[in-house]
Motif scaffolding. Structure first.
Motif, mmCIF file in Angstrom:
data_model
loop_
_atom_site.group_PDB
_atom_site.id
_atom_site.type_symbol
_atom_site.label_atom_id
_atom_site.label_comp_id
_atom_site.label_asym_id
_atom_site.label_seq_id
_atom_site.Cartn_x
_atom_site.Cartn_y
_atom_site.Cartn_z
ATOM 1 N N VAL A 57 55.835 109.505 -48.470
ATOM 2 C CA VAL A 57 56.776 108.443 -48.140
ATOM 3 C C VAL A 57 56.576 107.307 -49.139
ATOM 4 O O VAL A 57 55.448 107.014 -49.544
ATOM 5 N N ILE A 58 57.679 106.716 -49.562
ATOM 6 C CA ILE A 58 57.639 105.575 -50.482
ATOM 7 C C ILE A 58 58.268 104.387 -49.777
ATOM 8 O O ILE A 58 59.389 104.470 -49.273
ATOM 9 N N ALA A 59 57.524 103.294 -49.698
ATOM 10 C CA ALA A 59 57.978 102.096 -49.008
ATOM 11 C C ALA A 59 58.072 100.939 -49.985
ATOM 12 O O ALA A 59 57.395 100.914 -51.017
ATOM 13 N N ASN A 60 58.904 99.969 -49.645
ATOM 14 C CA ASN A 60 59.115 98.785 -50.476
ATOM 15 C C ASN A 60 58.302 97.637 -49.888
ATOM 16 O O ASN A 60 58.636 97.109 -48.827
ATOM 17 N N LYS A 61 57.216 97.277 -50.571
ATOM 18 C CA LYS A 61 56.332 96.223 -50.072
ATOM 19 C C LYS A 61 56.839 94.850 -50.490
ATOM 20 O O LYS A 61 57.081 94.617 -51.669
ATOM 21 N N THR A 78 48.738 96.003 -49.071
ATOM 22 C CA THR A 78 49.047 97.432 -48.969
ATOM 23 C C THR A 78 48.321 98.038 -47.785
ATOM 24 O O THR A 78 48.884 98.826 -47.020
ATOM 25 N N HIS A 79 47.059 97.685 -47.622
ATOM 26 C CA HIS A 79 46.261 98.159 -46.476
ATOM 27 C C HIS A 79 45.319 97.045 -46.063
ATOM 28 O O HIS A 79 44.941 96.183 -46.865
ATOM 29 N N GLY A 80 44.919 97.055 -44.811
ATOM 30 C CA GLY A 80 44.027 96.030 -44.298
ATOM 31 C C GLY A 80 42.597 96.229 -44.751
ATOM 32 O O GLY A 80 42.180 97.339 -45.093
ATOM 33 N N LEU A 107 46.561 94.090 -39.974
ATOM 34 C CA LEU A 107 47.806 94.818 -40.162
ATOM 35 C C LEU A 107 48.347 94.597 -41.572
ATOM 36 O O LEU A 107 48.329 93.487 -42.097
ATOM 37 N N ALA A 108 48.828 95.672 -42.183
ATOM 38 C CA ALA A 108 49.356 95.635 -43.546
ATOM 39 C C ALA A 108 50.473 96.669 -43.645
ATOM 40 O O ALA A 108 50.889 97.269 -42.649
ATOM 41 N N LEU A 109 50.973 96.883 -44.857
ATOM 42 C CA LEU A 109 52.087 97.813 -45.040
ATOM 43 C C LEU A 109 51.771 99.197 -44.484
ATOM 44 O O LEU A 109 52.626 99.832 -43.858
ATOM 45 N N GLN A 110 50.571 99.688 -44.701
ATOM 46 C CA GLN A 110 50.179 101.001 -44.188
ATOM 47 C C GLN A 110 50.405 101.086 -42.679
ATOM 48 O O GLN A 110 50.914 102.102 -42.178
ATOM 49 N N ASN A 111 50.052 100.038 -41.953
ATOM 50 C CA ASN A 111 50.202 100.033 -40.494
ATOM 51 C C ASN A 111 51.669 99.999 -40.079
ATOM 52 O O ASN A 111 52.075 100.653 -39.108
ATOM 53 N N ASP A 122 48.831 94.641 -55.575
ATOM 54 C CA ASP A 122 48.246 93.364 -55.178
ATOM 55 C C ASP A 122 49.085 92.740 -54.062
ATOM 56 O O ASP A 122 50.305 92.950 -53.991
ATOM 57 N N GLU A 123 48.442 91.957 -53.227
ATOM 58 C CA GLU A 123 49.141 91.316 -52.119
ATOM 59 C C GLU A 123 50.340 90.497 -52.598
ATOM 60 O O GLU A 123 51.397 90.481 -51.965
ATOM 61 N N ALA A 124 50.206 89.828 -53.743
ATOM 62 C CA ALA A 124 51.271 88.956 -54.241
ATOM 63 C C ALA A 124 52.379 89.718 -54.968
ATOM 64 O O ALA A 124 53.434 89.146 -55.264
ATOM 65 N N THR A 125 52.155 90.993 -55.264
ATOM 66 C CA THR A 125 53.132 91.809 -55.983
ATOM 67 C C THR A 125 53.998 92.572 -54.996
ATOM 68 O O THR A 125 53.507 93.089 -53.994
ATOM 69 N N SER A 126 55.285 92.656 -55.290
ATOM 70 C CA SER A 126 56.201 93.411 -54.442
ATOM 71 C C SER A 126 56.545 94.741 -55.100
ATOM 72 O O SER A 126 56.294 94.948 -56.280
#
Length: 293
Positions: A91-95, A101-103, A109-113, A130-134
């Motif tokens: 699966v590919i998600a848009n962060k 990305t993960h906790g 809680l993060a994108l993985q969750n 990175d947290e600041a990168t989308s």
């Protein structure tokens, strides 16, 4: 878990043992379970490890829960999972920017969750932003495909295209930054260009020259921590909004976005080219365009 495959037309003939160990990287323990339980079938028949597989063979693999215990992932908010692509294995998600990305702990809680909540099943981290990168992030949906995707990243068979808004202009429209990167001994948050660091290669193309800034496209041959940010700082073109490596300035976000991920599916061999939009990145670039007028 049950998986069914039809080996593609250009499949290179090989034994069952080679396919499982070398091509699909199935761990020894799981290969043992498949053999003992007769859970590897070719054209609906159990076969030995010496059986030669050929194009168009139909493969069925069955893994019990004891073979691959499920990962414990706390479910997040499914509304925060922007799914760009999904199939049986990945699966590919848009962060969005500002989300990990993960906790770092089981309760964070993060994108993985959030993706796990959306799919109602755990997902496995293949790489991170990175947290600041989308942008586009790839997850594995099972432990069977996880090591395969990991090796594809190591072999540079999964390509990510980034865009960034950076300070200044470039004399060349295309350039390659080949400078090793290592940890900054004086600031554990940072990486630096270092002769004793690990090899790092970034390819850059200028897309647009604005009045004081440049919109650039970037691709990587390696995946070092903060690689793009460190390399752009090293050539004196830091990314706008980079508070760690750039100038202390007021920007709505770090202007770095993982725009696209390209890979050949490890089982179907279909080429996937997945684009990830970002309204906040585009809006900031639109400001640069408006300033030109």
């Amino acid at each position: 878990m049950e998986f069914n495959f039809v080996l593609p037309k250009d499949f290179k003939s090989q034994s069952v043992a080679h396919l499982l160990e070398q091509t699909w990287l199935v761990p020894r323990k799981q290969r043992h379970f498949l053999r003992m339980k007769k859970h590897f079938l070719v054209n609906d028949k159990a076969v030995s490890d010496d059986e030669i597989l050929v194009s168009t063979d139909r493969i069925k693999i069955i893994f019990d829960e004891e073979d691959f215990p499920l990962l414990a992932v706390k479910f997040g908010d499914e509304k925060l999972a922007d799914i760009l692509y999904e199939d049986e294995h990945l699966v590919i998600a848009n962060k969005p920017e500002g989300m990990k990305t993960h906790g770092n702990t089981k309760d964070e809680l993060a994108l993985q969750n959030h993706v796990a909540a959306r799919l109602n099943q755990p997902v496995y981290v293949v790489h991170r932003l990175d947290e600041a990168t989308s942008g586009a992030v790839l997850f594995a949906k099972n432990q069977f495909v996880l090591p395969i995707l990991g090796r594809m990243f190591e072999n540079n068979e999964i390509h990510r295209k980034y865009v960034a808004l950076v300070h200044g202009h470039f004399q060349q429209k295309k350039l390659t930054i080949n400078q090793p990167i290592g940890r900054d001994r004086h600031d554990k948050r940072k990486q630096i260009v270092s002769k004793t660091g690990k090899a790092a290669v970034t390819h850059l193309s200028v897309l647009t020259d604005f009045r004081q800034h440049s919109l650039v496209s970037l691709s990587l041959d390696t995946g070092r921590t903060h690689q793009i940010r460190v390399h752009l700082q090293a050539i004196e073109h830091p990314i706008l909004g980079d508070l760690l490596y750039g100038k202390k300035e007021h920007e709505p976000r770090l202007m770095l976005h993982a725009l696209q991920i390209v890979l050949q599916h490890p089982f179907s061999e279909q080429k996937l080219e997945i684009l990830a939009p970002s309204q906040s990145f585009d809006a900031r670039c639109k400001q640069e365009e408006d300033n030109e007028n």
